[in-house]
Design an enzyme around this catalytic site. Structure first.
Site, PDB file in Angstrom:
ATOM      1  N   GLY A  15       0.984  -1.580   0.472  1.00 24.79           N
ATOM      2  CA  GLY A  15      -0.152   0.453  -0.441  1.00 24.79           C
ATOM      3  C   GLY A  15       0.996   1.190   0.515  1.00 24.79           C
ATOM      4  O   GLY A  15       2.443   0.738   0.618  1.00 24.79           O
ATOM      5  N   GLY A 115       6.554  -2.466   3.506  1.00 28.92           N
ATOM      6  CA  GLY A 115       6.284  -2.421   4.527  1.00 28.92           C
ATOM      7  C   GLY A 115       6.257  -4.027   4.886  1.00 28.92           C
ATOM      8  O   GLY A 115       6.869  -4.721   4.370  1.00 28.92           O
ATOM      9  N   THR A 138       5.007   2.439   5.734  1.00 29.38           N
ATOM     10  CA  THR A 138       4.045   2.295   6.224  1.00 29.38           C
ATOM     11  C   THR A 138       3.342   2.788   6.972  1.00 29.38           C
ATOM     12  O   THR A 138       3.763   3.514   8.256  1.00 29.38           O
ATOM     13  CB  THR A 138       3.689   0.795   6.652  1.00 29.38           C
ATOM     14  OG1 THR A 138       2.545   0.361   7.558  1.00 29.38           O
ATOM     15  CG2 THR A 138       4.782  -0.238   7.953  1.00 29.38           C
ATOM     16  N   ILE A 139       2.222   3.623   6.755  1.00 31.65           N
ATOM     17  CA  ILE A 139       1.424   4.426   7.758  1.00 31.65           C
ATOM     18  C   ILE A 139       1.317   3.601   9.271  1.00 31.65           C
ATOM     19  O   ILE A 139       0.896   3.967  10.118  1.00 31.65           O
ATOM     20  CB  ILE A 139      -0.102   5.068   6.693  1.00 31.65           C
ATOM     21  CG1 ILE A 139      -1.669   3.809   6.869  1.00 31.65           C
ATOM     22  CG2 ILE A 139       0.754   5.611   6.129  1.00 31.65           C
ATOM     23  CD1 ILE A 139      -2.620   3.998   6.780  1.00 31.65           C
ATOM     24  N   ASP A 140       0.713   2.478   9.199  1.00 29.42           N
ATOM     25  CA  ASP A 140       0.791   1.849  10.357  1.00 29.42           C
ATOM     26  C   ASP A 140       1.921   1.306  11.965  1.00 29.42           C
ATOM     27  O   ASP A 140       1.734   1.476  12.720  1.00 29.42           O
ATOM     28  CB  ASP A 140       0.709   0.140  10.223  1.00 29.42           C
ATOM     29  CG  ASP A 140      -0.245   0.046   8.932  1.00 29.42           C
ATOM     30  OD1 ASP A 140      -1.241   0.835   8.240  1.00 29.42           O
ATOM     31  OD2 ASP A 140      -0.458  -1.141   8.161  1.00 29.42           O
ATOM     32  N   ARG A 175     -24.021  13.717  20.042  1.00 30.54           N
ATOM     33  CA  ARG A 175     -24.232  12.545  19.544  1.00 30.54           C
ATOM     34  C   ARG A 175     -22.290  11.663  20.559  1.00 30.54           C
ATOM     35  O   ARG A 175     -21.624  12.315  21.048  1.00 30.54           O
ATOM     36  CB  ARG A 175     -23.864  12.570  18.164  1.00 30.54           C
ATOM     37  CG  ARG A 175     -25.278  12.799  18.077  1.00 30.54           C
ATOM     38  CD  ARG A 175     -24.628  12.955  16.730  1.00 30.54           C
ATOM     39  NE  ARG A 175     -26.470  12.862  15.870  1.00 30.54           N
ATOM     40  CZ  ARG A 175     -26.718  13.538  14.136  1.00 30.54           C
ATOM     41  NH1 ARG A 175     -25.628  13.948  14.515  1.00 30.54           N
ATOM     42  NH2 ARG A 175     -28.214  13.187  13.973  1.00 30.54           N
ATOM     43  N   LEU A 285      -8.213   8.004   3.270  1.00 27.57           N
ATOM     44  CA  LEU A 285      -7.675   9.619   3.874  1.00 27.57           C
ATOM     45  C   LEU A 285      -6.457   9.295   4.115  1.00 27.57           C
ATOM     46  O   LEU A 285      -5.427  10.760   3.929  1.00 27.57           O
ATOM     47  CB  LEU A 285      -8.883  10.258   4.166  1.00 27.57           C
ATOM     48  CG  LEU A 285     -10.516  10.724   3.503  1.00 27.57           C
ATOM     49  CD1 LEU A 285     -11.538  10.539   4.808  1.00 27.57           C
ATOM     50  CD2 LEU A 285      -9.834  11.625   2.252  1.00 27.57           C
TER      51      LEU A 285
HETATM   52  O1  F6P Z   1      -0.615  -1.419   5.365  1.00 26.33           O
HETATM   53  C1  F6P Z   1      -0.951  -0.402   4.896  1.00 26.33           C
HETATM   54  C2  F6P Z   1      -3.010  -0.368   4.807  1.00 26.33           C
HETATM   55  O2  F6P Z   1      -4.050   0.905   4.821  1.00 26.33           O
HETATM   56  C3  F6P Z   1      -3.430  -0.702   6.197  1.00 26.33           C
HETATM   57  O3  F6P Z   1      -3.538   0.235   7.234  1.00 26.33           O
HETATM   58  C4  F6P Z   1      -4.282  -0.477   5.613  1.00 26.33           C
HETATM   59  O4  F6P Z   1      -5.467  -2.522   6.720  1.00 26.33           O
HETATM   60  C5  F6P Z   1      -4.368  -2.093   4.606  1.00 26.33           C
HETATM   61  O5  F6P Z   1      -3.234  -1.274   4.095  1.00 26.33           O
HETATM   62  C6  F6P Z   1      -5.569  -1.189   3.836  1.00 26.33           C
HETATM   63  O6  F6P Z   1      -4.966  -1.699   2.352  1.00 26.33           O
HETATM   64  P1  F6P Z   1      -5.390  -1.592   0.759  1.00 26.33           P
HETATM   65  O7  F6P Z   1      -5.411  -0.259   0.377  1.00 26.33           O
HETATM   66  O8  F6P Z   1      -5.325  -3.134   0.205  1.00 26.33           O
HETATM   67  O9  F6P Z   1      -7.211  -1.194   1.348  1.00 26.33           O
END
Ligand code: F6P
Length: 361
Positions: A15, A115, A138-140, A175, A285
């Protein structure tokens, strides 16, 4: 005679994450500075299986791209050469073909930006004799061996901004909002954005949650005149004794798609507390658009360091942030385990001490 000039390749896999172009720019500039050539491989590792996807990268190609999201090389989440999808449920091992193409192109080394999945492939290719240096993307933020990956800061910034914005509408309507953020099996984005944005509840995969504890927090706030609440939930969060929420089974050669937990929580919170509850899923996003200044900086430091590492003859390693330094860690270490949020760390302690409910008490 020893050849000192090098011809190196670069690819971006998995990703995308904000900062990829900044790494590419720094690699190209660092290599040209040494009189080397750089070949860009399109579409991740798949580009090395089809050499028409390779292009020479010079100053012109990387001019003015450091602030742009995405990747000028394209990327792919399904180009694993060891399990290359060929339709239906079938995959084939095309790694030998990739090694042959690498040699045919006269390449000295590959800089693989990716990643955990991309680093595992890099590790396997290194065992097959390809000199590889990984760059942690990786954003994770779940890659082992580096304090931080690039892309993470931008994702946290986007998620924090969303939580900030939801406060006013939540308060105006009295809410509850459940806000689902990415992160796969780690809770880094949820925890950091939850604390920075002032969430009331943060749910992460590392701490399975009890829905009653979540609802108790919301009802307590209600009793104290706080008629709105914000629940930040990582896509991989799960209830005690339960499973992660997925969008069906994984396709061959791909990771399972997580998502849907915020929606489920919104229904449960409404049922238990009677509060009107809405759900927001931030999704991609968090990965799109301009990298933050911090991500641009570490991306460029990683890119320049990767070239330096090749210059001193090191390979089978990943560049890693170990402030104030960029060091290298063996690919074996980078891929040995996932980097989860440490439950005994000060960030978790901070969340608890400032009154954030983490779903377990
Ligand atoms: O590993 C990065 C990530 O954005 C995760 O946070 C997410 O679960 C996944 O990739 C989403 O993957 P895709 O772009 O295949 O929907």
């Amino acid at each position: 005679m020893v050849r000192t000039s090098k011809r190196i390749a670069i690819n971006t896999g998995g990703g995308d994450a904000p900062g990829l172009n900044a790494v590419i720019g720094a690699v190209v500039r660092g290599a040209l500075h040494r009189g080397w050539e750089v070949i860009g491989i399109r579409d991740g590792y798949a580009g090395l299986l089809d050499t028409s996807k390779c292009l020479q990268l010079g100053r012109r190609e990387v001019r003015g791209i450091a602030h742009l999201g995405g990747t000028i090389l394209g990327t792919s989440s399904s180009g694993n050469p060891f399990e290359f999808p060929v339709g239906g449920d079938q995959t084939v091992d095309r790694s030998a073909e990739l090694v042959k193409n690498f040699k045919r192109l006269g390449l000295d080394a590959l800089i693989a930006i990716g990643g955990d999945g991309s680093m595992r492939i890099a590790h396997e290719l290194a065992k097959k004799g390809i000199p590889i240096v990984g760059v942690p993307k990786t954003i994770d933020n779940d890659l082992n061996g580096t304090v931080s990956t690039f892309g993470f800061d931008t994702a946290v910034t986007v998620a924090t901004d969303a939580v900030d914005r939801l406060h006013s509408t939540a308060e105006a309507h009295r809410r509850v909002f459940t806000v689902e953020v990415m992160g796969r099996y780690a809770g880094w984005i949820a925890l950091h954005a939850g604390i920075a944005g002032g969430a009331d509840v943060v749910l992460i995969p590392e701490i399975p949650f009890d829905i009653e504890a979540v609802c108790r927090k919301i009802s307590d706030r209600e009793a104290h005149g706080r008629h709105f609440s914000i629940v930040v939930v990582a896509e991989g969060a799960k209830p005690i004794g339960g499973q992660m929420t997925t969008k069906g089974p994984a396709e061959p050669g791909r990771e399972v798609i997580l998502g849907g937990i915020a929606d489920q929580l919104a229904v449960q919170i409404h049922q238990e507390t009677g509060k009107e509850t809405r759900c927001v899923v931030l999704g991609h996003l968090q990965r799109g658009g301009r990298p933050t200044a911090r991500d641009r900086l570490i991306a460029q430091r990683f890119g320049a360091a990767a070239v330096r590492v090749i210059d001193r003859g090191e390979s089978s390693v990943m560049v890693a942030l170990d402030p104030p330094h960029i060091r290298t860690v063996p690919l074996e270490v980078a891929t040995s385990r996932m980097k989860s949020v440490p439950l005994d760390g000060d960030t978790i302690a901070t969340a608890r001490e400032i009154g954030i409910c983490l779903g377990d008490e």
